[in-house]
Scaffold this active site. Structure first.
Site, PDB file in Angstrom:
ATOM      1  N   GLU A 172     -10.575  -2.537   6.715  1.00 39.59           N
ATOM      2  CA  GLU A 172      -9.639  -3.023   7.587  1.00 39.59           C
ATOM      3  C   GLU A 172     -10.052  -3.610   8.995  1.00 39.59           C
ATOM      4  OE1 GLU A 172      -6.713   0.138   7.813  1.00 39.59           O
ATOM      5  OE2 GLU A 172      -5.357  -1.008   6.785  1.00 39.59           O
ATOM      6  N   GLN A 182       0.726  -1.114  -0.172  1.00 41.37           N
ATOM      7  CA  GLN A 182      -0.068   0.013   0.220  1.00 41.37           C
ATOM      8  C   GLN A 182       0.769   1.422   0.046  1.00 41.37           C
ATOM      9  OE1 GLN A 182      -2.575   0.851   3.512  1.00 41.37           O
ATOM     10  NE2 GLN A 182      -1.368  -0.784   4.526  1.00 41.37           N
ATOM     11  N   SER A 209       5.201  -2.245   3.818  1.00 38.74           N
ATOM     12  CA  SER A 209       5.381  -3.373   4.226  1.00 38.74           C
ATOM     13  C   SER A 209       5.593  -4.190   2.817  1.00 38.74           C
ATOM     14  CB  SER A 209       4.600  -4.075   4.950  1.00 38.74           C
ATOM     15  OG  SER A 209       4.181  -3.322   6.341  1.00 38.74           O
ATOM     16  N   ASN A 211      -2.384   6.497  18.652  1.00 38.06           N
ATOM     17  CA  ASN A 211      -3.536   6.389  19.720  1.00 38.06           C
ATOM     18  C   ASN A 211      -4.028   7.779  19.967  1.00 38.06           C
ATOM     19  OD1 ASN A 211      -3.013   3.926  20.137  1.00 38.06           O
ATOM     20  ND2 ASN A 211      -2.603   4.091  22.189  1.00 38.06           N
ATOM     21  N   TYR A 250       0.271   4.755   0.973  1.00 37.50           N
ATOM     22  CA  TYR A 250      -0.709   5.522   1.713  1.00 37.50           C
ATOM     23  C   TYR A 250      -0.045   6.860   2.360  1.00 37.50           C
ATOM     24  CZ  TYR A 250      -5.472   3.956   1.413  1.00 37.50           C
ATOM     25  OH  TYR A 250      -6.905   3.700   0.988  1.00 37.50           O
TER      26      TYR A 250
END
Lengths: 377, 399, 377, 399
Positions: free
Chosen positions: B251, B131, B168, B376, B133
């Site tokens: 996802e 990906q 990745s 977070n 992004y």
């Protein structure tokens, strides 16, 4: 009562900062990490010659500066800020132990070698969960002593010229023996550890035979306990320095970094994390300076072992958690780059973890305090 | 509200377990439990072969419609498959981005031609995807895309220039999906396009990012006059944000159950060590181990709620919104717990110079869990704004 | 597998919400708190007549609705949202215990009285730190039983028409006896407690003599343990409801409140606290629904006592902490008015504290889980 | 850096201890350990008498210059006095606002006439003060003052209208200092004045605020055409903010040491209960009790740093900035710890209908600690902005 550094102390710390800024920047730290010994011998020699920190605690009549733990702690705090990778703590630990051994020619000779820039390390633990002293036994006969066993997590044990071996003898008394690194049967290997800035070694002794004169002190279990409590305070100094640096570099980073059209330092979530980091480190620092004073009082005979142990437990719990919190939160504040090898925050994080479990976990230290408070009559 | 599976589902479970037990063996024995987060760079070739074995057995893309080679499996069946896969120690899937992101995106937004071109390769485990992004310096701000896509009239193709990061498996993938700005005059969510780009071309350069683990699961991907065909845009120019947001929704799905099985493996290992090294007698660690157990079970039932709710309608339920924050915080704490259970041993590497043990890798890599895919802090913003209706964060008003 | 409420269940809960909104608003709660009995008898009668919650778990052949714990938990969650002050939990607890006693005319008669709107309460504990069953002993002879001792924290024991007394007999077996409130020698007094919304009583039995027929079950220690685990799940339902309400009223408050020229709901520090509150309550809720399913499986004989106990421990730890966190954080979000008597958030806070330590603390529950995980072979 | 006190200081300590032991006895025995935070409404008459006894002994305002009746006591001596006062169980001071806030403010900003008028009454324990800072709905935003002060040409006095809130001991005080807007056209920090206002006048109404404890330590104070003399403004109209901020600085002082001695008394009580009821065997509670002990000692050495630093120059040191956040969070945790150590007993009141035990009162009242005097959120803002140089919070930009 005056809980403030003197001008002289401030000067020592300023000098320390300047020296460390020169010899222990990020590149120097990474070079030390990648080296076999885990430190740069040239830097160590400069430190011994120019800073003389190895002699800071040694009495004047042995050739040292005869300064106090307050000064030592302040220097180690600066070293922690810089992730200083050198056998400084290990040598100070050995010095502290030596100074509690009875005066002798052997002792004076070792102190002189330390002053001259040689390294001495202390092997005191098997290195399992409880960090109790042990792992090496001494079979004592009239004319010789046979040492056997192993010790882990010997700080800079692989590069030390002399090893101070804590060993239990036939009568379960703890004695201290001084050995040259080349002594037959003694094997000192560096351990491969997650934190690469504080090198650790494993010592293996297979039927090492020494003269009785190698014994620096007998029946010194309580002395070693005291010295390890001083060691905890010295480690806490490193932790407070590291926690401060983790805060500083993270705040610097978020001030630079833009996101959603604003510097991320302007977000309350980021600001409040930073405020919590500062609260942790200032709290730990307050306990650290108290503990340093107590170490001096202990050395002077005014504070007893229990007071020293309490101070050590308090500051170890506090500084250990502060460092880990600050370094971990620092990674979070860095965002994605925080987990890359390129940025230093992860090095602080690893050192925080390593020091937090070294010589006991925060929970262990709190349990020590709980015993004092709750298990009496 | 029913915890137990139907008899038919249990038969399906047995079928999955039997197949895995027969096939995840022999040459594939050594990749069991490998290739998970933080371990993606290991056994890649073997895992590619495994992906194809899975495909032959009909175990890739089981949730897809049968028309596209899937099994049209129910949510329950997908849960079961993921559980059994994890229980069997199934290795980290190299094809997961294609299966769980590209595929659903094309099924929802793609043309028939795009589906025909790309879905079979994914389904067969032959074409892997990565990906494109995040961009450097953009962090959690997905919309601040600076990568540009221009339509090159000469070649009749899209020309892409820019840089992506945190990609990745870039080296292993045949394709990358890229969010790029089609209209340089528009900002933020506007003027974006969603492109399907082949990796094997001169305009694409991959640079691994060295991490605190000493490994490089993530890469930077540079686009310098990279090209894709005119037909390789999903939706219209300007639809990029809509497509990308749809994709983010995919996802949160059944893969969470499989993820939790991996977490369980990690927790089991920590329990085993605690029982063997005395940590199990430490009262503070007992509390934390129990807390980890409770937390993992919380994640499980949270996911079951999420999956049951999702069957209802498409919108994100409250329990879905907290999930990323909950699992990433839990997992990060697990990493620390692992170290504290190990005690001093936690420092010892598998081997010099820097080969981490599995638990050390867990400890270090879980610090990324609370950062990637929305930190977070971003997750808390999302919860406060979307679930609780609190005011949005002001943009661009710093001093 | 389907982890979602049916339409019928949703209807039950919507009805519950509507009823509670009518009978348990802030003013009603405060009136109940100030009353001697701690609840409004008219509301209780309406509940029994219109909602029939007291019969929700009772089998159809005994005249009840024969619904499950999932429905019961959902209703108690709504009650918790509203700080409902009434003998609902106590009656459900007694019902659950009765239903595990052997069938008998005495039992059927008691169930019928519950269905008719009478209150039954359970005295099972001395009420000290470990919440173990005990406090009352039974001297059993051929023709009579003498009960002696006391029990604390008997939920709505002062207003119950019938008390179910758990007492250890001469052979240390735990038996259950049914006693009328007016039974000679039985004294039921309300305890003055910090949380005033869940009334608690102390029972004192001075040589109470009963017929052997008053015994509803003998040697039922394990049964009572199971029932107390169901009780923990019922309490957790109250906690999840309360935690949700604490979040909701706090978010409503901060959306209204202006400070430094902005609604304080726009501050990230406030938003992130609210997000954490939501994360806590949704997590606890997920465990709650699991535990409710397990209670139904246990009732149906599909889940064993250990599974029930594990579920109860998990949800008690989680919901107890979530409620306390949310109510405490809710006070903080309210700022100054949070500590005034006028606002309801402090009532949630007190109920959170009371329920968090009722039937074991979160740490106790975690230790239960730790034993399961760590103390086997 | 020196922990121990000089011999002269130790002699002073003995003098204080002796005087307290001789005087805090007899009629005053019953007010030992009373009247602290959450208990301010108890024994007020007796504590007023005690205030005067203190004054007779020369133990009020010891840090003030000798010219104004103080002892010009050193920081060390003030620390010692506060420690010994707390150790002896000295009751909560009814005169503390005059002594620690009004006095230092007048010494710094007041006219000679103001000093002569007000300082002796404070020093003698005869005239008590309360504060008029916070306003309803303003919370931590001190600058959003709506109370107005107009100069009334007719009477030649200031006329004050508005409302203040969270005012302790309003009923017992002779004076209140009031922050009020002198220029209605100016906003926030500008156009404010700082007034010294007599409480005993028709224009002032006091309404107690019932709290979660069932008591009312705090009051609302209504000003409806209340008056003070033309000379009762400190500084000029418009200087109010400067004066008020100076005053806030005086709050962080030697009284922290005395406060910590009270905290120690509370912790000691919790330890005593833990040892008697079995909580001392609970490993999780052992950890928390130890943490409380460490935290209190942290506060102590933090205060000693603070006091030693303050001797250096007037600016706020880093350890001063964290102090409010640190002590209030610590104290709030102590309240919860007390309840958890008590276990089920924690619920039982001293008496019906709602008489709280000392520890219950601690538990409930400490929830206010993290709110008044600047919430923990405001404290974190201050730390981030002033100590760490992070950007200020945007004002008034919500949507």
């Amino acid at each position: 009562m005056n809980f403030r550094f003197s001008d002289e102390q401030r000067m020592i710390f300023d000098t320390a900062s300047a020296f460390l800024a020169e010899v222990s920047d990020s590149a120097a730290t990474r070079a030390a990490m990648a080296s076999d010994a885990g430190f740069n011998p040239d830097v160590w020699q400069r430190l011994c010659n120019e800073m003389f920190w190895q002699g800071l605690l040694i009495p004047e009549d042995e050739g040292g500066l005869e300064l106090g733990h307050v000064e030592m702690v302040g220097v180690l705090e600066k070293a922690g800020e810089r992730l200083f990778s050198a056998p400084l703590y290990s040598t100070v630990l050995a010095t502290t132990l030596l100074l509690r051994m009875p005066a002798s020619d052997t002792r004076s000779a070792l102190l002189a070698r330390i002053l001259a820039g040689e390294q001495v390390a202390v092997a005191h633990t098997r290195g399992d969960r409880d960090w109790a002293t042990g792992g090496i036994t001494a079979s004592v006969t009239q004319d010789r002593v046979t040492l056997k066993g192993s010790s882990r997590f010997v700080s800079f044990g692989h590069s030390a010229e002399v090893l101070l071996i804590c060993a239990h003898d036939n009568e379960q008394q703890l004695n201290v023996y001084g050995l040259e690194r080349e002594h037959p049967g003694l094997c000192c290997e560096r351990l491969a550890t997650m934190d690469q800035t504080r090198a650790m070694a494993q010592l293996t002794l297979s039927d090492v035979t020494v003269e009785p004169s190698a014994c620096l002190g007998t029946d010194v279990e309580h002395v070693v306990e005291d010295v390890l409590n001083v060691a905890r305070i010295l480690v806490a100094a490193d932790q407070v320095g590291g926690a401060q640096a983790a805060l500083d570099i993270s705040v610097d980073y978020v001030k630079e970094r833009q996101q959603f059209g604003r510097t991320i330092a302007s977000y309350q979530a980021i600001k409040h994390k930073a405020a919590d980091m500062m609260t942790k480190v200032e709290g730990a620092r307050s306990l650290l300076y108290y503990a340093a004073c107590i170490a001096d009082e202990w050395r002077a005979g005014y504070a007893d072992s229990a007071t020293l142990a309490e101070a050590a437990a308090m500051v170890s719990a506090s500084a250990g958690e502060a460092y880990f919190f600050n370094a971990g939160t620092g990674i979070q504040l860095h965002g994605g780059v925080g987990i890359t090898e390129e940025y230093d925050i992860q090095l602080y994080f690893k050192r925080a973890r390593a020091t937090e479990s070294y010589l006991g976990s925060p929970a262990d230290h709190r349990e020590h305090i709980a015993r004092l408070l709750l298990d009496g009559d | 509200m029913e915890l137990r599976f139907t008899q038919a589902d249990e038969l399906f479970r047995a079928e999955v377990a039997d197949w895995l037990s027969a096939n995840l063996a022999g040459e594939f024995e050594k990749i069991r439990y490998r290739g998970g987060p933080g371990d993606e760079h290991h056994f890649v070739e073997e895992r590619k072969a495994w992906e194809q074995r899975l495909a032959e057995g009909g175990w890739t893309c089981i949730g897809w419609p049968e028309a596209w080679g899937g099994r049209g499996a129910s949510i329950e069946q997908q849960v079961i498959f993921n559980e059994e896969y994890a229980r069997a120690g199934g290795p980290g899937r190299v094809g997961h981005i294609g299966e769980t992101l590209t595929g659903p995106t094309l099924l929802a937004f793609g043309t028939e031609a795009q589906k025909s071109r790309y879905l079979p390769g994914i389904r067969a485990g032959q074409e892997l995807w990565c990906q494109g992004y995040s961009e450097p310096g953009a962090g959690s701000d997905l919309s601040s895309v600076r990568t540009r896509a221009e339509f090159d009239e000469a070649s009749g193709r899209w020309r892409i220039n820019g840089q992506k990061v945190w990609t990745s498996l870039a080296h292993e993938s045949q394709f990358v999906f890229v969010l790029a700005r089609t209209n340089p005059d528009e900002k933020a969510h506007k003027g974006l396009g969603f492109f399907l780009v082949p990796m094997d071309q001169p305009g694409i350069t991959i640079r691994p990012i060295p991490q605190l683990t000493g490994t490089s699961e993530f890469n930077e991907v540079f686009f310098d006059d990279a090209y894709c065909d005119a037909s390789d845009i999903v939706g219209e120019p300007g639809d990029g944000w809509k497509v990308a947001m749809g994709l983010l929704g995919f996802e949160r799905g059944v893969s969470t159950l499989g993820q939790q099985m991996l977490f369980q493996t990690e927790l089991d290992e920590i329990v085993r060590i605690a029982k063997s090294n005395g940590a199990a007698q430490d009262p503070a660690l007992r509390q934390r181990i129990a807390e980890a157990h409770i937390g993992l079970r919380t994640l499980r039932y949270n996911s079951l709620r999420m999956l049951s709710d999702n069957a209802d309608d498409g919108s994100l339920s409250r329990e879905s919104m907290i999930y990323k924050l909950a699992w990433s915080s839990w997992h990060r704490n697990l990493g620390k717990l692992a170290m504290d259970v190990l005690g001093p041993e936690a420092e010892l590497l598998e081997a010099a110079p820097y080969e981490l043990s599995k638990l050390q890798s867990l400890f270090l890599f879980t610090r990324a869990d609370t950062i990637y895919g929305g930190t977070n802090q971003i997750q808390r913003n999302i919860i406060a704004e979307r679930a609780l209706g609190m005011p949005r964060e002001p943009r661009g008003e710093a001093r």
